[in-house]
Design a protein around this motif. Structure first.
Motif, mmCIF file in Angstrom:
data_model
loop_
_atom_site.group_PDB
_atom_site.id
_atom_site.type_symbol
_atom_site.label_atom_id
_atom_site.label_comp_id
_atom_site.label_asym_id
_atom_site.label_seq_id
_atom_site.Cartn_x
_atom_site.Cartn_y
_atom_site.Cartn_z
ATOM 1 N N ALA A 1 0.879 -1.185 0.000
ATOM 2 C CA ALA A 1 0.000 0.000 0.000
ATOM 3 C C ALA A 1 0.906 1.221 0.000
ATOM 4 O O ALA A 1 1.697 1.406 0.926
ATOM 5 N N THR A 2 0.792 2.032 -1.030
ATOM 6 C CA THR A 2 1.666 3.190 -1.161
ATOM 7 C C THR A 2 0.957 4.472 -0.738
ATOM 8 O O THR A 2 -0.272 4.491 -0.575
ATOM 9 N N ASN A 3 1.727 5.510 -0.587
ATOM 10 C CA ASN A 3 1.180 6.840 -0.324
ATOM 11 C C ASN A 3 0.074 7.161 -1.324
ATOM 12 O O ASN A 3 -1.005 7.623 -0.956
ATOM 13 N N SER B 1 -1.724 5.007 -3.249
ATOM 14 C CA SER B 1 -2.893 4.125 -3.211
ATOM 15 C C SER B 1 -3.745 4.313 -1.952
ATOM 16 O O SER B 1 -4.914 3.947 -1.948
ATOM 17 N N THR B 2 -3.171 4.903 -0.891
ATOM 18 C CA THR B 2 -3.939 5.124 0.342
ATOM 19 C C THR B 2 -4.336 6.587 0.526
ATOM 20 O O THR B 2 -4.832 6.960 1.594
ATOM 21 N N GLU C 1 -2.600 8.223 3.604
ATOM 22 C CA GLU C 1 -2.849 7.765 4.980
ATOM 23 C C GLU C 1 -1.678 6.985 5.555
ATOM 24 O O GLU C 1 -1.326 7.151 6.713
ATOM 25 N N GLY D 1 1.859 4.030 4.278
ATOM 26 C CA GLY D 1 2.549 3.206 3.297
ATOM 27 C C GLY D 1 2.911 1.897 3.966
ATOM 28 O O GLY D 1 3.413 1.892 5.097
ATOM 29 N N SER E 1 3.708 6.132 8.529
ATOM 30 C CA SER E 1 2.486 6.904 8.729
ATOM 31 C C SER E 1 2.836 8.335 9.121
ATOM 32 O O SER E 1 3.689 8.532 9.985
ATOM 33 N N GLY F 1 1.387 8.426 5.064
ATOM 34 C CA GLY F 1 2.028 7.930 3.853
ATOM 35 C C GLY F 1 3.028 8.943 3.314
ATOM 36 O O GLY F 1 2.896 10.140 3.529
#
Length: 172
Positions: A45-47, A49-50, A53, A55, A129, A131
């Protein structure tokens, strides 16, 4: 069990009356995003894609892998969860051995480092956190380390990574 005290949640960010179809699934069979003789990194989960929120990355380090020397971040926290093998973790005060199921949380500004000193590979989850765009850091850190000097220092700072060795008096 009943909770008498009111709880505080963040302000709502979804204001609809119905949920959305927006979940993202990443199969375990997805190949690593970066591979090298020393290990691999999976971008779970990348900056981007979130929405900034967090990574989340699965990192696999080979035997006797140097990892990262002592550093801190000014904008992000970093957490380590050991999936398999062993990893030496510096918690800002001392080195501890992380094993399967162990977890280390490093708040913003916390000194930390890690290395695999064993003759076996290991794997872990790394959580940042909020991200941050860490992908360029992972993809170019080996190249920039080979270049060294001021170029490496600037690269690290660009990626919110303040290494103690860069901050020492008389450092290049």
């Amino acid at each position: 069990m009943s909770y008498l005290e009111p709880v505080q949640y963040p302000e709502p960010r979804h204001h609809g009356n119905k949920g959305e179809v927006n979940a993202v699934f990443r199969p375990a069979t997805t190949p690593p995003d970066i591979s090298s003789p020393g290990g691999s990194t999976h971008y779970l989960a990348t900056n981007e894609s979130t929405g900034g929120e967090f990574g989340l990355y699965k990192v696999e380090l080979g035997a006797q892998s140097a990892g990262a020397k002592t550093h801190f971040h000014k904008a992000i926290s970093e957490s380590f969860y050991i999936l398999s093998g062993e990893l030496e973790l510096y918690n800002g005060e001392k080195w501890v051995t992380g094993r399967e199921g162990d977890f280390l949380y490093v708040p913003v500004g916390g000194l930390h480092a890690f290395k695999n000193v064993t003759d076996e590979p290991m794997s872990m989850l790394m959580l940042f956190s909020p991200g941050a765009p860490r992908e360029e850091y992972f993809e170019r850190v080996a190249e920039m380390t080979r270049r060294g000097g001021q170029e490496l220092k600037q690269f690290r700072i660009r990626h919110d990574s303040y290494f103690v060795e860069d901050l020492e008096a008389g450092a290049e």
